[in-house]
Motif scaffolding. Structure first.
Motif, PDB file in Angstrom:
ATOM      1  N   ALA A  42       0.830  -1.203   0.000  1.00 26.83           N
ATOM      2  CA  ALA A  42       0.000   0.000   0.000  1.00 26.83           C
ATOM      3  C   ALA A  42       0.864   1.252   0.000  1.00 26.83           C
ATOM      4  O   ALA A  42       0.603   2.205  -0.744  1.00 26.83           O
ATOM      5  CB  ALA A  42      -0.930   0.001   1.210  1.00 26.83           C
ATOM      6  N   LEU A  43       1.895   1.249   0.823  1.00 25.95           N
ATOM      7  CA  LEU A  43       2.786   2.415   0.875  1.00 25.95           C
ATOM      8  C   LEU A  43       3.561   2.563  -0.432  1.00 25.95           C
ATOM      9  O   LEU A  43       3.774   3.681  -0.899  1.00 25.95           O
ATOM     10  CB  LEU A  43       3.723   2.328   2.071  1.00 25.95           C
ATOM     11  CG  LEU A  43       3.042   2.495   3.431  1.00 25.95           C
ATOM     12  CD1 LEU A  43       4.023   2.224   4.570  1.00 25.95           C
ATOM     13  CD2 LEU A  43       2.420   3.878   3.578  1.00 25.95           C
ATOM     14  N   ALA A  44       3.949   1.453  -1.043  1.00 23.50           N
ATOM     15  CA  ALA A  44       4.642   1.514  -2.335  1.00 23.50           C
ATOM     16  C   ALA A  44       3.706   2.073  -3.409  1.00 23.50           C
ATOM     17  O   ALA A  44       4.128   2.855  -4.264  1.00 23.50           O
ATOM     18  CB  ALA A  44       5.150   0.131  -2.732  1.00 23.50           C
ATOM     19  N   TYR A  45       2.447   1.691  -3.379  1.00 26.13           N
ATOM     20  CA  TYR A  45       1.450   2.229  -4.307  1.00 26.13           C
ATOM     21  C   TYR A  45       1.303   3.735  -4.115  1.00 26.13           C
ATOM     22  O   TYR A  45       1.306   4.502  -5.077  1.00 26.13           O
ATOM     23  CB  TYR A  45       0.106   1.518  -4.076  1.00 26.13           C
ATOM     24  CG  TYR A  45      -1.076   2.182  -4.727  1.00 26.13           C
ATOM     25  CD1 TYR A  45      -1.325   2.028  -6.092  1.00 26.13           C
ATOM     26  CD2 TYR A  45      -1.952   2.971  -3.988  1.00 26.13           C
ATOM     27  CE1 TYR A  45      -2.416   2.648  -6.693  1.00 26.13           C
ATOM     28  CE2 TYR A  45      -3.045   3.593  -4.580  1.00 26.13           C
ATOM     29  CZ  TYR A  45      -3.265   3.430  -5.929  1.00 26.13           C
ATOM     30  OH  TYR A  45      -4.338   4.050  -6.524  1.00 26.13           O
ATOM     31  N   TRP A  46       1.167   4.173  -2.865  1.00 25.75           N
ATOM     32  CA  TRP A  46       0.970   5.593  -2.561  1.00 25.75           C
ATOM     33  C   TRP A  46       2.197   6.418  -2.935  1.00 25.75           C
ATOM     34  O   TRP A  46       2.084   7.553  -3.356  1.00 25.75           O
ATOM     35  CB  TRP A  46       0.611   5.746  -1.088  1.00 25.75           C
ATOM     36  CG  TRP A  46      -0.239   6.937  -0.787  1.00 25.75           C
ATOM     37  CD1 TRP A  46       0.122   8.023  -0.037  1.00 25.75           C
ATOM     38  CD2 TRP A  46      -1.588   7.180  -1.188  1.00 25.75           C
ATOM     39  NE1 TRP A  46      -0.918   8.925   0.050  1.00 25.75           N
ATOM     40  CE2 TRP A  46      -1.987   8.419  -0.658  1.00 25.75           C
ATOM     41  CE3 TRP A  46      -2.502   6.463  -1.962  1.00 25.75           C
ATOM     42  CZ2 TRP A  46      -3.257   8.958  -0.875  1.00 25.75           C
ATOM     43  CZ3 TRP A  46      -3.763   6.994  -2.172  1.00 25.75           C
ATOM     44  CH2 TRP A  46      -4.113   8.233  -1.628  1.00 25.75           C
ATOM     45  N   HIS A  47       3.372   5.832  -2.759  1.00 21.15           N
ATOM     46  CA  HIS A  47       4.636   6.534  -3.018  1.00 21.15           C
ATOM     47  C   HIS A  47       5.275   6.085  -4.337  1.00 21.15           C
ATOM     48  O   HIS A  47       6.494   6.174  -4.485  1.00 21.15           O
ATOM     49  CB  HIS A  47       5.628   6.291  -1.881  1.00 21.15           C
ATOM     50  CG  HIS A  47       5.253   6.942  -0.601  1.00 21.15           C
ATOM     51  ND1 HIS A  47       5.520   8.268  -0.339  1.00 21.15           N
ATOM     52  CD2 HIS A  47       4.625   6.458   0.499  1.00 21.15           C
ATOM     53  CE1 HIS A  47       5.081   8.565   0.869  1.00 21.15           C
ATOM     54  NE2 HIS A  47       4.520   7.498   1.394  1.00 21.15           N
ATOM     55  N   ALA A  48       4.477   5.637  -5.292  1.00 21.65           N
ATOM     56  CA  ALA A  48       5.018   5.164  -6.573  1.00 21.65           C
ATOM     57  C   ALA A  48       5.852   6.256  -7.237  1.00 21.65           C
ATOM     58  O   ALA A  48       5.633   7.456  -6.996  1.00 21.65           O
ATOM     59  CB  ALA A  48       3.874   4.741  -7.493  1.00 21.65           C
ATOM     60  N   PRO A  49       6.816   5.867  -8.067  1.00 21.57           N
ATOM     61  CA  PRO A  49       7.622   6.863  -8.772  1.00 21.57           C
ATOM     62  C   PRO A  49       6.731   7.864  -9.514  1.00 21.57           C
ATOM     63  O   PRO A  49       5.758   7.488 -10.163  1.00 21.57           O
ATOM     64  CB  PRO A  49       8.441   6.022  -9.752  1.00 21.57           C
ATOM     65  CG  PRO A  49       8.529   4.677  -9.097  1.00 21.57           C
ATOM     66  CD  PRO A  49       7.200   4.491  -8.395  1.00 21.57           C
ATOM     67  N   GLY A  50       7.066   9.128  -9.375  1.00 13.90           N
ATOM     68  CA  GLY A  50       6.301  10.193 -10.004  1.00 13.90           C
ATOM     69  C   GLY A  50       5.209  10.772  -9.115  1.00 13.90           C
ATOM     70  O   GLY A  50       4.650  11.819  -9.429  1.00 13.90           O
ATOM     71  N   ASN A  51       4.885  10.089  -8.020  1.00 11.41           N
ATOM     72  CA  ASN A  51       3.866  10.596  -7.095  1.00 11.41           C
ATOM     73  C   ASN A  51       4.469  11.616  -6.142  1.00 11.41           C
ATOM     74  O   ASN A  51       5.559  11.409  -5.599  1.00 11.41           O
ATOM     75  CB  ASN A  51       3.271   9.475  -6.252  1.00 11.41           C
ATOM     76  CG  ASN A  51       2.352   8.562  -7.029  1.00 11.41           C
ATOM     77  OD1 ASN A  51       2.176   8.712  -8.235  1.00 11.41           O
ATOM     78  ND2 ASN A  51       1.761   7.610  -6.338  1.00 11.41           N
ATOM     79  N   ARG A  52       3.745  12.695  -5.937  1.00  9.64           N
ATOM     80  CA  ARG A  52       4.072  13.655  -4.887  1.00  9.64           C
ATOM     81  C   ARG A  52       3.033  13.434  -3.795  1.00  9.64           C
ATOM     82  O   ARG A  52       1.833  13.551  -4.053  1.00  9.64           O
ATOM     83  CB  ARG A  52       3.999  15.082  -5.415  1.00  9.64           C
ATOM     84  CG  ARG A  52       5.013  15.395  -6.501  1.00  9.64           C
ATOM     85  CD  ARG A  52       4.760  16.817  -7.047  1.00  9.64           C
ATOM     86  NE  ARG A  52       5.717  17.170  -8.055  1.00  9.64           N
ATOM     87  CZ  ARG A  52       5.474  17.121  -9.370  1.00  9.64           C
ATOM     88  NH1 ARG A  52       4.311  16.745  -9.824  1.00  9.64           N
ATOM     89  NH2 ARG A  52       6.408  17.475 -10.226  1.00  9.64           N
ATOM     90  N   VAL A  53       3.475  13.110  -2.595  1.00  7.80           N
ATOM     91  CA  VAL A  53       2.566  12.758  -1.509  1.00  7.80           C
ATOM     92  C   VAL A  53       2.506  13.905  -0.506  1.00  7.80           C
ATOM     93  O   VAL A  53       3.547  14.449  -0.107  1.00  7.80           O
ATOM     94  CB  VAL A  53       3.019  11.457  -0.815  1.00  7.80           C
ATOM     95  CG1 VAL A  53       2.076  11.087   0.327  1.00  7.80           C
ATOM     96  CG2 VAL A  53       3.117  10.314  -1.829  1.00  7.80           C
ATOM     97  N   PHE A  54       1.284  14.228  -0.088  1.00  2.33           N
ATOM     98  CA  PHE A  54       1.054  15.325   0.856  1.00  2.33           C
ATOM     99  C   PHE A  54       0.199  14.850   2.017  1.00  2.33           C
ATOM    100  O   PHE A  54      -0.563  13.888   1.885  1.00  2.33           O
ATOM    101  CB  PHE A  54       0.363  16.501   0.140  1.00  2.33           C
ATOM    102  CG  PHE A  54       1.192  17.070  -0.967  1.00  2.33           C
ATOM    103  CD1 PHE A  54       2.129  18.049  -0.711  1.00  2.33           C
ATOM    104  CD2 PHE A  54       1.053  16.596  -2.262  1.00  2.33           C
ATOM    105  CE1 PHE A  54       2.917  18.558  -1.739  1.00  2.33           C
ATOM    106  CE2 PHE A  54       1.838  17.094  -3.292  1.00  2.33           C
ATOM    107  CZ  PHE A  54       2.770  18.081  -3.029  1.00  2.33           C
ATOM    108  N   LEU A  55       0.332  15.545   3.133  1.00  3.90           N
ATOM    109  CA  LEU A  55      -0.439  15.262   4.335  1.00  3.90           C
ATOM    110  C   LEU A  55      -1.213  16.499   4.753  1.00  3.90           C
ATOM    111  O   LEU A  55      -0.726  17.621   4.613  1.00  3.90           O
ATOM    112  CB  LEU A  55       0.475  14.866   5.493  1.00  3.90           C
ATOM    113  CG  LEU A  55       1.367  13.653   5.299  1.00  3.90           C
ATOM    114  CD1 LEU A  55       2.197  13.417   6.547  1.00  3.90           C
ATOM    115  CD2 LEU A  55       0.552  12.426   4.971  1.00  3.90           C
ATOM    116  N   ALA A  56      -2.392  16.269   5.318  1.00  7.79           N
ATOM    117  CA  ALA A  56      -3.182  17.336   5.935  1.00  7.79           C
ATOM    118  C   ALA A  56      -3.190  17.057   7.427  1.00  7.79           C
ATOM    119  O   ALA A  56      -3.545  15.961   7.857  1.00  7.79           O
ATOM    120  CB  ALA A  56      -4.603  17.333   5.380  1.00  7.79           C
TER     121      ALA A  56
END
Length: 165
Positions: A42-56
């Motif tokens: 799941a974390l690899a999916y969320w952080h896949a190459p090209g993804n910019r991940v943000f938190l609220a």
């Protein structure tokens, strides 16, 4: 309620991100991911190459996360795509609205000209209404594309909007 602070995710945020992803995916009613997906996958999916991940977050508590990425490569890389998840306990508190607003601003800043959601489950009426509030239109429907745990086979929508300025 205070407005959330939205910031880029860091490696140290993995537990907080998983705490949001896990119950959302296990419910099986909004994401086309296996409900028993392993944490690492799941974390690899969320952080896949090209993804910019943000938190609220509010007061240091992470209440939502979203991913911003190009929807396609090459000649389609001017269209952004996002995925959003809100902690179940924080739903209805404006977290998804804040993340959508932020993602539209960041997409513009990164040079995207439009944003597309590829697979919005039709029974997720709160999300559909929210995305429509932000100017997204349903541009296509995929009949019976999602196997909902309660409603059986339900439609999924493709939603799209131009990013002005």
């Amino acid at each position: 309620m205070r407005n959330p602070i939205i910031r880029p995710a860091e490696a140290a945020d993995a537990d907080a991100i998983w705490a949001i992803i896990d119950p959302v995916v296990r419910a099986g009613d909004t994401y086309a991911l296996a409900p028993d997906i392993a944490r690492e996958d799941a974390l690899a999916y969320w952080h896949a190459p090209g993804n910019r991940v943000f938190l609220a977050e509010i007061g240091g508590e992470v209440l939502g996360t979203y991913v911003l990425r190009a929807n396609a490569r090459g000649h389609g890389d001017h269209v952004a795509n996002c995925a959003y998840m809100t902690a179940r306990a924080a739903q209805g508190r404006g977290i998804a609205s804040a993340m959508c607003r932020d993602s539209l601003d960041r997409a513009r800043a990164h040079g995207f000209r439009a944003m597309q959601f590829n697979f919005v489950v039709a029974t997720n009426t709160r999300a559909i209404a929210l995305w429509q509030h932000f100017g997204f239109e349903i541009v296509g429907t995929l009949p019976g594309a999602f196997r909902h745990p309660e409603h059986g086979f339900v439609d999924a929508h493709v939603m799209y909007r131009w990013l002005d300025g």
